[in-house]
Scaffold this motif. Structure first.
Motif, PDB file in Angstrom:
ATOM      1  N   VAL A  29       0.852  -1.165  -0.036  1.00 45.28           N
ATOM      2  CA  VAL A  29      -0.004   0.014   0.172  1.00 45.28           C
ATOM      3  C   VAL A  29       1.033   1.183  -0.080  1.00 45.28           C
ATOM      4  O   VAL A  29       1.753   1.333   0.874  1.00 45.28           O
ATOM      5  CB  VAL A  29      -0.974  -0.033   1.064  1.00 45.28           C
ATOM      6  CG1 VAL A  29      -1.907   1.329   1.173  1.00 45.28           C
ATOM      7  CG2 VAL A  29      -1.955  -1.147   1.220  1.00 45.28           C
ATOM      8  N   VAL A  30       0.779   1.948  -1.083  1.00 47.61           N
ATOM      9  CA  VAL A  30       1.384   3.269  -1.274  1.00 47.61           C
ATOM     10  C   VAL A  30       0.573   4.313  -1.320  1.00 47.61           C
ATOM     11  O   VAL A  30      -0.392   4.277  -1.916  1.00 47.61           O
ATOM     12  CB  VAL A  30       2.563   3.228  -2.486  1.00 47.61           C
ATOM     13  CG1 VAL A  30       3.441   4.416  -2.682  1.00 47.61           C
ATOM     14  CG2 VAL A  30       3.627   2.144  -2.239  1.00 47.61           C
ATOM     15  N   THR A  31       0.901   5.701  -0.649  1.00 48.44           N
ATOM     16  CA  THR A  31       0.287   6.719  -0.729  1.00 48.44           C
ATOM     17  C   THR A  31       0.948   7.821  -1.652  1.00 48.44           C
ATOM     18  O   THR A  31       2.126   7.622  -1.752  1.00 48.44           O
ATOM     19  CB  THR A  31      -0.189   7.295   0.408  1.00 48.44           C
ATOM     20  OG1 THR A  31       1.119   8.087   1.213  1.00 48.44           O
ATOM     21  CG2 THR A  31      -0.750   6.219   1.721  1.00 48.44           C
ATOM     22  N   LEU A  32      -0.041   8.520  -2.454  1.00 47.97           N
ATOM     23  CA  LEU A  32       0.444   9.540  -3.087  1.00 47.97           C
ATOM     24  C   LEU A  32       0.010  10.858  -2.450  1.00 47.97           C
ATOM     25  O   LEU A  32      -1.220  11.069  -2.377  1.00 47.97           O
ATOM     26  CB  LEU A  32      -0.114   9.785  -4.550  1.00 47.97           C
ATOM     27  CG  LEU A  32       0.762  10.550  -5.606  1.00 47.97           C
ATOM     28  CD1 LEU A  32       1.889  10.460  -5.411  1.00 47.97           C
ATOM     29  CD2 LEU A  32       0.143  10.210  -7.023  1.00 47.97           C
ATOM     30  N   LEU A  33       0.962  11.818  -1.819  1.00 47.75           N
ATOM     31  CA  LEU A  33       0.467  12.896  -1.032  1.00 47.75           C
ATOM     32  C   LEU A  33       1.158  14.166  -1.384  1.00 47.75           C
ATOM     33  O   LEU A  33       1.983  14.211  -2.219  1.00 47.75           O
ATOM     34  CB  LEU A  33       1.321  12.591   0.421  1.00 47.75           C
ATOM     35  CG  LEU A  33       1.097  11.443   1.294  1.00 47.75           C
ATOM     36  CD1 LEU A  33       1.812  11.265   2.574  1.00 47.75           C
ATOM     37  CD2 LEU A  33      -0.572  11.346   1.463  1.00 47.75           C
ATOM     38  N   LEU A 220       7.963   9.407   7.965  1.00 49.31           N
ATOM     39  CA  LEU A 220       7.187  10.730   7.871  1.00 49.31           C
ATOM     40  C   LEU A 220       6.814  11.041   9.252  1.00 49.31           C
ATOM     41  O   LEU A 220       6.925  12.377   9.432  1.00 49.31           O
ATOM     42  CB  LEU A 220       6.063  10.141   7.095  1.00 49.31           C
ATOM     43  CG  LEU A 220       5.162  11.278   6.742  1.00 49.31           C
ATOM     44  CD1 LEU A 220       5.791  12.492   5.984  1.00 49.31           C
ATOM     45  CD2 LEU A 220       3.834  10.960   5.941  1.00 49.31           C
ATOM     46  N   ALA A 221       6.588  10.343  10.194  1.00 49.83           N
ATOM     47  CA  ALA A 221       6.316  10.898  11.563  1.00 49.83           C
ATOM     48  C   ALA A 221       7.389  11.471  12.289  1.00 49.83           C
ATOM     49  O   ALA A 221       7.254  12.537  12.752  1.00 49.83           O
ATOM     50  CB  ALA A 221       5.881   9.562  12.296  1.00 49.83           C
ATOM     51  N   LEU A 226       8.715  18.141   7.066  1.00 53.36           N
ATOM     52  CA  LEU A 226       8.198  17.722   5.630  1.00 53.36           C
ATOM     53  C   LEU A 226       6.698  17.930   5.499  1.00 53.36           C
ATOM     54  O   LEU A 226       6.000  18.416   4.764  1.00 53.36           O
ATOM     55  CB  LEU A 226       8.517  16.100   5.402  1.00 53.36           C
ATOM     56  CG  LEU A 226       9.764  15.803   5.188  1.00 53.36           C
ATOM     57  CD1 LEU A 226       9.967  14.267   5.138  1.00 53.36           C
ATOM     58  CD2 LEU A 226      10.323  16.515   3.915  1.00 53.36           C
ATOM     59  N   ARG A 227       5.934  17.394   6.625  1.00 56.94           N
ATOM     60  CA  ARG A 227       4.580  17.707   6.821  1.00 56.94           C
ATOM     61  C   ARG A 227       4.133  19.104   6.650  1.00 56.94           C
ATOM     62  O   ARG A 227       3.315  19.492   6.055  1.00 56.94           O
ATOM     63  CB  ARG A 227       3.927  17.042   7.921  1.00 56.94           C
ATOM     64  CG  ARG A 227       4.363  15.526   7.804  1.00 56.94           C
ATOM     65  CD  ARG A 227       3.301  14.943   8.991  1.00 56.94           C
ATOM     66  NE  ARG A 227       3.323  15.468  10.525  1.00 56.94           N
ATOM     67  CZ  ARG A 227       4.544  15.094  11.430  1.00 56.94           C
ATOM     68  NH1 ARG A 227       5.295  14.165  10.982  1.00 56.94           N
ATOM     69  NH2 ARG A 227       4.294  15.556  12.476  1.00 56.94           N
ATOM     70  N   LEU A 231       2.732  19.265   3.079  1.00 58.32           N
ATOM     71  CA  LEU A 231       1.382  18.684   3.225  1.00 58.32           C
ATOM     72  C   LEU A 231       0.497  19.665   3.972  1.00 58.32           C
ATOM     73  O   LEU A 231      -0.807  19.799   4.345  1.00 58.32           O
ATOM     74  CB  LEU A 231       1.428  17.652   4.070  1.00 58.32           C
ATOM     75  CG  LEU A 231       2.311  16.255   3.374  1.00 58.32           C
ATOM     76  CD1 LEU A 231       2.143  15.117   4.417  1.00 58.32           C
ATOM     77  CD2 LEU A 231       1.778  16.033   2.092  1.00 58.32           C
ATOM     78  N   HIS A 232       1.240  20.594   4.710  1.00 59.63           N
ATOM     79  CA  HIS A 232       0.391  21.886   5.428  1.00 59.63           C
ATOM     80  C   HIS A 232      -0.297  20.928   6.638  1.00 59.63           C
ATOM     81  O   HIS A 232      -1.430  21.499   6.899  1.00 59.63           O
ATOM     82  CB  HIS A 232      -0.437  22.790   4.668  1.00 59.63           C
ATOM     83  CG  HIS A 232       0.467  23.614   4.109  1.00 59.63           C
ATOM     84  ND1 HIS A 232      -0.249  24.714   3.194  1.00 59.63           N
ATOM     85  CD2 HIS A 232       1.576  23.940   3.634  1.00 59.63           C
ATOM     86  CE1 HIS A 232       0.583  25.449   2.497  1.00 59.63           C
ATOM     87  NE2 HIS A 232       1.716  24.997   3.064  1.00 59.63           N
ATOM     88  N   VAL A 233       0.300  20.030   7.191  1.00 62.47           N
ATOM     89  CA  VAL A 233      -0.287  19.663   8.495  1.00 62.47           C
ATOM     90  C   VAL A 233       0.411  19.902   9.805  1.00 62.47           C
ATOM     91  O   VAL A 233       1.719  20.061   9.814  1.00 62.47           O
ATOM     92  CB  VAL A 233      -0.148  17.936   8.371  1.00 62.47           C
ATOM     93  CG1 VAL A 233      -0.692  17.145   9.370  1.00 62.47           C
ATOM     94  CG2 VAL A 233      -0.862  17.441   7.104  1.00 62.47           C
TER      95      VAL A 233
END
Length: 233
Positions: A29-33, A220-221, A226-227, A231-233
């Motif tokens: 399972v790969v996400t595209l963010l 990523l965590a 990076l976020r 990603l603006h998180v």
């Protein structure tokens, strides 16, 4: 399984993708963010051979599935090779019934009507209802069911849970967890970062049509910058 290298694509004179690279192995399972407008849906359209109808074209790079080139193939040929799509906006057939939607593009395999109705009991209850008469959540279940009825080796979901009620989102995530547990390869676009970090094996971040980072959920965590940056998180 799926391998994309230095993919570039344009709409007219506007370059939408500059240099996108990603890979998905069997069962991953790969996400595209990335933020809105960074090229996620264009990447999906390029994979599926669907850029032409929206005035786009691949201008460089490679897309291969099982080592066979996909660029230049018609979308129905790509689908038959084993890639199923749950598109952004669901795009169910509005005048067809739930059951007609499910069987419209069905291919032989494990996923048949009984299996889809077991996965989404609500669809069985509404099997005679027209697609346009379903709620947004029911339409998303139908879109997922329709893609599974092609018995894909790779399932792509573009904005899997956007705009859905929390209970429906939870049901969709549970289904995706089950599919992952059964070895279904998935490429996933979704803004729910917490959920995708729990589900996915790896993440690919794109910014302005370029791959800028690839890594697993732990990496990523551990990288809040990076976020914040991408990603603006």
């Amino acid at each position: 399984m799926l391998w994309i290298e230095s993919l570039a694509a344009a709409y007219g004179q506007s370059q939408a993708l500059q240099d996108v690279s990603l890979a998905i192995e069997t069962g991953e399972v790969v996400t595209l963010l990335g933020r809105n407008g960074m090229g996620k849906t264009t990447t999906v359209r390029a994979i599926m051979g669907m850029l032409g109808p929206v005035g786009g074209r691949v201008t460089g790079g490679r897309i291969a599935f099982d080592q066979a080139e996909l660029v230049g193939l018609a979308s129905h040929v790509i689908a038959r090779r084993g890639i199923g799509l749950v598109p952004e906006g669901r795009q169910v057939f509005p005048t067809l019934s739930v059951e007609e939607n499910l069987i419209a593009t069905a291919r032989p395999g494990r996923w048949d009507l009984d299996a889809i109705y077991a996965l989404f009991p609500r669809l069985r209850e509404r099997r005679a209802n027209a697609g346009r008469n379903l709620s947004g959540g029911e339409q998303q279940m139908l879109a997922i069911g329709r893609a599974l009825m092609t018995n894909p080796r790779l399932l792509i979901l573009d904005e899997a849970t956007e705009g859905l009620a929390p209970l429906i989102r939870a049901e969709i995530w549970a289904v995706l967890e089950r599919l992952k547990g059964e070895g279904q390869a998935i490429l996933l676009i979704d803004k729910n970062l917490g959920a995708v970090m729990r589900l996915a094996d790896r993440h690919v971040i794109i910014e302005r049509g370029r791959t800028v980072w690839t890594g697993d959920s732990a990496a990523l965590a551990a990288a809040p910058h990076l976020r914040e940056q991408y990603l603006h998180v």
